[in-house]
Design a protein around this motif. Structure first.
Motif, PDB file in Angstrom:
ATOM      1  N   ALA A 130       2.190   2.713   9.261  1.00  9.66           N
ATOM      2  CA  ALA A 130       1.535   2.478  10.552  1.00  9.66           C
ATOM      3  C   ALA A 130       2.374   3.078  11.675  1.00  9.66           C
ATOM      4  N   MET A 131       3.694   2.898  11.560  1.00 11.10           N
ATOM      5  CA  MET A 131       4.595   3.400  12.590  1.00 11.10           C
ATOM      6  C   MET A 131       4.546   4.922  12.663  1.00 11.10           C
ATOM      7  N   GLN A 163      -4.130  -2.288  11.709  1.00 10.57           N
ATOM      8  CA  GLN A 163      -5.414  -2.458  11.036  1.00 10.57           C
ATOM      9  C   GLN A 163      -5.724  -1.267  10.133  1.00 10.57           C
ATOM     10  N   SER A 164      -5.330  -0.075  10.602  1.00  8.86           N
ATOM     11  CA  SER A 164      -5.655   1.117   9.830  1.00  8.86           C
ATOM     12  C   SER A 164      -4.897   1.159   8.499  1.00  8.86           C
ATOM     13  N   VAL A 165      -3.801   0.409   8.375  1.00  5.97           N
ATOM     14  CA  VAL A 165      -3.139   0.344   7.076  1.00  5.97           C
ATOM     15  C   VAL A 165      -3.548  -0.947   6.338  1.00  5.97           C
ATOM     16  N   ARG A 166      -4.692  -1.444   6.688  1.00  3.27           N
ATOM     17  CA  ARG A 166      -5.324  -2.596   6.024  1.00  3.27           C
ATOM     18  C   ARG A 166      -4.473  -3.853   6.046  1.00  3.27           C
ATOM     19  N   ILE A 167      -3.906  -4.132   7.229  1.00  6.46           N
ATOM     20  CA  ILE A 167      -3.244  -5.422   7.392  1.00  6.46           C
ATOM     21  C   ILE A 167      -4.267  -6.349   8.015  1.00  6.46           C
ATOM     22  N   GLN A 168      -4.519  -7.453   7.327  1.00  2.17           N
ATOM     23  CA  GLN A 168      -5.654  -8.320   7.673  1.00  2.17           C
ATOM     24  C   GLN A 168      -5.537  -8.960   9.056  1.00  2.17           C
ATOM     25  N   ASP A 169      -4.380  -9.570   9.318  1.00  2.00           N
ATOM     26  CA  ASP A 169      -4.244 -10.267  10.601  1.00  2.00           C
ATOM     27  C   ASP A 169      -3.137  -9.628  11.435  1.00  2.00           C
ATOM     28  N   PRO A 170      -3.455  -8.487  12.064  1.00  2.34           N
ATOM     29  CA  PRO A 170      -2.437  -7.735  12.808  1.00  2.34           C
ATOM     30  C   PRO A 170      -1.745  -8.567  13.895  1.00  2.34           C
ATOM     31  N   GLU A 171      -2.461  -9.482  14.501  1.00  5.67           N
ATOM     32  CA  GLU A 171      -1.869 -10.286  15.585  1.00  5.67           C
ATOM     33  C   GLU A 171      -0.659 -11.076  15.087  1.00  5.67           C
ATOM     34  N   ARG A 172      -0.786 -11.614  13.892  1.00  6.00           N
ATOM     35  CA  ARG A 172       0.305 -12.424  13.338  1.00  6.00           C
ATOM     36  C   ARG A 172       1.471 -11.512  12.935  1.00  6.00           C
TER      37      ARG A 172
END
Lengths: 240, 280
Positions: B164-165, B135-144
């Motif tokens: 993110a890693m 989420q902190s790297v602005r990925i909208q749907d982290p679950e997917r």
């Protein structure tokens, strides 16, 4: 010199280029810009005969391009690729790379022509029998440009010709492309996402988005930072 | 106190003509700031970054009078200590997500591997941290995205995943080696903005290695310009355009601008530059 009429290109079921029409005058330098996936390289591949599943019309000079293998094509246009590391045969010397098109087309005076081509692209004659790994990136790109010019085609297709190079080397190659065009009256079709390169090398540009041409405009408008379409200006604001 | 102190760093490789030095004795200090290292290919900028993480393998040789990270001597630290430092406190973002992510491992599992190696969190807590990092790297749907494989995401998204890693463990220093040169211009600034935010908010130090002068000037506080394995110029980013070394000036001049009116671009006089070097 280059005319596209209602050009649509397909990869299987997917239509990646949609009804693009364009006309590029003899001796002009045209740039096609867009993000990755916009279809700009696909149009270039269709012009080079690498993609054959297209509809519409492609005219190069007086010649209407056929689907499939078109022997007339190679004398009309040649391509310079992005990566000078991948586009030269690693085990062929500069001499072999440059002579090959002459041998295939049974053109004489090979020795002189190879030397002339090397002089034209500013490659010292001592490099003639070197292999690609013995050359720097800029020198390799010079070999690739020389190879494209061996058959004296009126059109050069340029696929991001400098994006793999350092800025100082990029300047050398851009200068070379500019003077070659002036000296030989070549027509350029450049694909890139680097707008300042367009500003230096071209006089007209087309903006491609999702396979559709959103605008064709003069590079003068790009220099003034004022493109016609909203998307064009968006692209402009994103590059620095 | 400075976070990183480097004194007289040298990297060399053996060739048929004897050892060749690719980094020829450079020194610099870094606090919790953003430092840019610029130079052309072969200038030694990437080797400098790798040497800091001790990622240069035999037969390459790294020597320095001092290489100190937050009180830890990087030159004498055993490999085991180095491993626990890498990723956790010192991390590196590579150039191309296509070659740096494991193609047969789900994205979430790859990021979580770092946590498993360095931390003692249980499975559920790890998953939470990974989702937060995404989420902190602005990925909208982290679950997917957690369940996806690297080939299912675009280049820009791949690079955000790499970031993110690297930030999931909140390192003190992040080294980014050409983090955006494999990306489209339109996503480059997005990725850099995200990196910039993380660095500022978490108070990390950043070393941004790039060949793109303008980009480095925009995202860094200070700039080191490298040529032939040496630092030829060091300046405040905002003053880059007043740089004095002929190499820096030459590089700046050779970049085409959006409103390009010059008939020919100036090129570097390499013979002159190499002449300057021997007179130093």
């Amino acid at each position: 010199m280059i005319e596209l009429r209602n050009l649509s290109i397909f990869y299987g079921e997917t239509q990646v280029v949609k009804e693009v029409s364009l006309s590029i005058a003899r001796g002009a330098s045209f740039a096609l810009v867009g993000e990755s996936g916009s279809g700009k390289s696909t149009i270039l591949k269709a012009l080079a005969g690498q993609v054959t599943d297209w509809t519409g019309q492609i005219r190069l000079g007086d010649h209407s391009l056929e689907h499939g293998r078109d022997p007339a094509l190679v004398r009309l246009c040649q391509m310079v690729f992005q990566d000078p590391f991948g586009s030269l045969h690693p085990r062929k010397s500069v001499d072999a790379t440059l002579s090959e098109p002459l041998a295939i087309h049974r053109i004489g005076r090979q020795n002189e022509r190879v030397l002339e081509a090397m002089d034209a692209v500013g490659l010292a004659r001592k490099f003639r029998f070197r292999l690609p790994h013995q050359l720097s990136g800029g020198q390799r790109q010079r070999v690739a440009i020389a190879r494209a010019l061996m058959l004296n085609p009126p059109i050069l297709l340029l696929d991001e010709p400098t994006s793999a190079l350092d800025v100082s080397v990029q300047a050398e190659v851009l200068n070379l492309l500019k003077s070659l065009r002036e000296d030989h009256g070549l027509t350029y079709f450049l694909v890139t996402h680097d707008l300042p390169v367009v500003s230096f090398l071209c006089d007209e540009l087309g903006v491609l988005r999702n396979g559709e041409l959103t605008e064709v405009t003069s590079v003068e408008r790009l220099k003034q930072g004022n493109l016609q379409s909203e998307y064009g200006n968006e692209l402009l604001s994103k590059s620095h | 106190m400075s976070l990183l102190t480097v004194e007289n760093l040298r990297v060399s490789f053996p060739t048929e003509q004897g050892r060749v030095e690719v980094v020829k004795g450079i020194s610099f200090e870094l606090g919790r700031e953003r430092l840019g290292i610029v130079g052309e290919s072969g200038s030694g900028k990437s080797m400098t970054g790798r040497a800091l993480l001790r990622l240069i393998r035999e037969p390459g040789l790294v020597t320095a009078d001092q290489m100190n990270f937050d009180g830890i001597d990087l030159l004498t630290l055993p490999e085991k200590g180095m491993r626990s430092l890498r990723g956790a406190r010192l991390s590196m973002v590579m150039q191309d997500p296509k070659f740096s992510l494991n193609p047969v491992m789900r994205i979430g599992d790859q990021i979580s591997e770092v946590l498993r190696f360095h931390g003692r969190l249980n499975r559920r807590a790890r998953r939470q941290r990974v989702l937060q990092a995404l989420q902190s790297v602005r990925i909208q749907d982290p679950e997917r995205v957690y369940l996806q494989y690297p080939h299912e995401v675009s280049g820009g998204m791949g690079q955000r995943i790499m970031i993110a890693m690297m930030v999931v463990l909140e390192p003190d220093l992040m080294i980014a080696d050409e983090p955006t040169s494999a990306l489209d211009v339109s996503v480059q600034s997005q990725v850099l903005d995200i990196m910039d935010d993380l660095v500022r908010n978490k108070g990390m130090g950043l070393i941004l290695i790039s060949h793109d002068l303008n980009l480095v000037a925009r995202y860094c506080d200070r700039i080191l310009v490298m040529f032939n394995g040496r630092i030829v110029e060091s300046c405040i980013a905002s003053e880059l355009h007043q740089a004095s070394h002929p190499y820096t000036r030459g590089l700046l001049a050779s970049v085409p601008t959006m409103d390009e009116r010059r008939e020919r671009l100036p090129v570097l006089d390499r013979a002159l530059l190499e002449g300057l070097e021997t007179h130093d």
